[in-house]
Design a protein around this motif. Structure first.
Motif, mmCIF file in Angstrom:
data_model
loop_
_atom_site.group_PDB
_atom_site.id
_atom_site.type_symbol
_atom_site.label_atom_id
_atom_site.label_comp_id
_atom_site.label_asym_id
_atom_site.label_seq_id
_atom_site.Cartn_x
_atom_site.Cartn_y
_atom_site.Cartn_z
ATOM 1 N N LEU A 18 -26.111 3.546 -21.727
ATOM 2 C CA LEU A 18 -24.703 3.890 -21.596
ATOM 3 C C LEU A 18 -23.900 2.863 -22.367
ATOM 4 N N ARG A 19 -22.731 3.295 -22.836
ATOM 5 C CA ARG A 19 -21.804 2.345 -23.426
ATOM 6 C C ARG A 19 -20.485 2.432 -22.684
ATOM 7 N N LEU A 20 -20.091 1.312 -22.101
ATOM 8 C CA LEU A 20 -18.808 1.226 -21.428
ATOM 9 C C LEU A 20 -17.756 0.715 -22.396
ATOM 10 N N SER A 21 -16.546 1.218 -22.217
ATOM 11 C CA SER A 21 -15.411 0.756 -23.005
ATOM 12 C C SER A 21 -14.319 0.285 -22.064
ATOM 13 N N ARG A 67 -30.910 -6.801 -22.804
ATOM 14 C CA ARG A 67 -30.734 -5.358 -22.595
ATOM 15 C C ARG A 67 -29.293 -4.916 -22.842
ATOM 16 N N PHE A 68 -28.338 -5.771 -22.502
ATOM 17 C CA PHE A 68 -26.919 -5.445 -22.636
ATOM 18 C C PHE A 68 -26.317 -6.240 -23.792
ATOM 19 N N THR A 69 -25.306 -5.652 -24.440
ATOM 20 C CA THR A 69 -24.592 -6.328 -25.509
ATOM 21 C C THR A 69 -23.092 -6.131 -25.322
ATOM 22 N N ILE A 70 -22.360 -7.233 -25.282
ATOM 23 C CA ILE A 70 -20.907 -7.167 -25.203
ATOM 24 C C ILE A 70 -20.340 -7.384 -26.598
ATOM 25 N N ASN A 84 -28.645 -0.906 -22.470
ATOM 26 C CA ASN A 84 -29.901 -0.253 -22.805
ATOM 27 C C ASN A 84 -30.964 -0.570 -21.753
ATOM 28 N N SER A 85 -32.026 0.210 -21.760
ATOM 29 C CA SER A 85 -33.143 -0.002 -20.823
ATOM 30 C C SER A 85 -32.637 -0.180 -19.405
ATOM 31 N N LEU A 86 -31.789 0.729 -18.990
ATOM 32 C CA LEU A 86 -31.165 0.600 -17.676
ATOM 33 C C LEU A 86 -32.179 0.738 -16.545
ATOM 34 N N LYS A 87 -31.894 -0.004 -15.485
ATOM 35 C CA LYS A 87 -32.763 -0.030 -14.305
ATOM 36 C C LYS A 87 -31.963 0.402 -13.084
#
Length: 124
Positions: A18-21, A67-70, A84-87
């Motif tokens: 998912l991508r949050l904004s 896994r996450f990128t801000i 990415n690679s959400l758990k």
């Protein structure tokens, strides 16, 4: 303060992305260190990631590192969180927060602007 509005949450299977904004109002967005926090039911709000206002340095919690990128786009007054690679343990309400010309910080009280949150649910 800036007004913050999150979007992009939803339901996803484990291993998905998912991508949050987070869209900010105001002309001083570039002077804000931005953070993402999350809160699971019955738990305290916890730090996820931050990006500084000065050099766009990034920091992550150990649980999401790799896994996450801000990232941020100052021209669009928006900060993003690519997940990415959400758990299943990533499930919770994700909040965007801003602190005016602050160093990055994992403490919620260091941020003076908050969004209303967006729900992320990861199914197993």
């Amino acid at each position: 303060q800036v007004q913050l509005v999150e979007s992009g949450g939803g339901l996803v299977q484990a291993g998905g992305s998912l991508r949050l904004s987070c869209a900010a109002s105001g002309r001083t967005f570039s002077s804000y260190t931005m953070g993402w926090f999350r809160q699971a039911p019955g738990k305290e709000r916890e730090f996820v990631a931050a990006i500084t206002w000065s050099f766009s340095d990034t920091r992550y919690s150990d649980s999401v590192k790799g896994r996450f990128t801000i990232s941020r786009d100052n021209a669009k007054n928006t900060v993003y969180l690519q997940m990415n690679s959400l758990k299943p343990e990533d499930t919770g309400i994700y909040y965007c927060a801003g602190g005016f010309k602050t160093a990055w910080n994992r403490t919620p009280s260091s941020y003076d602007s908050w969004g209303q949150g967006t729900q992320v649910t990861v199914s197993s």
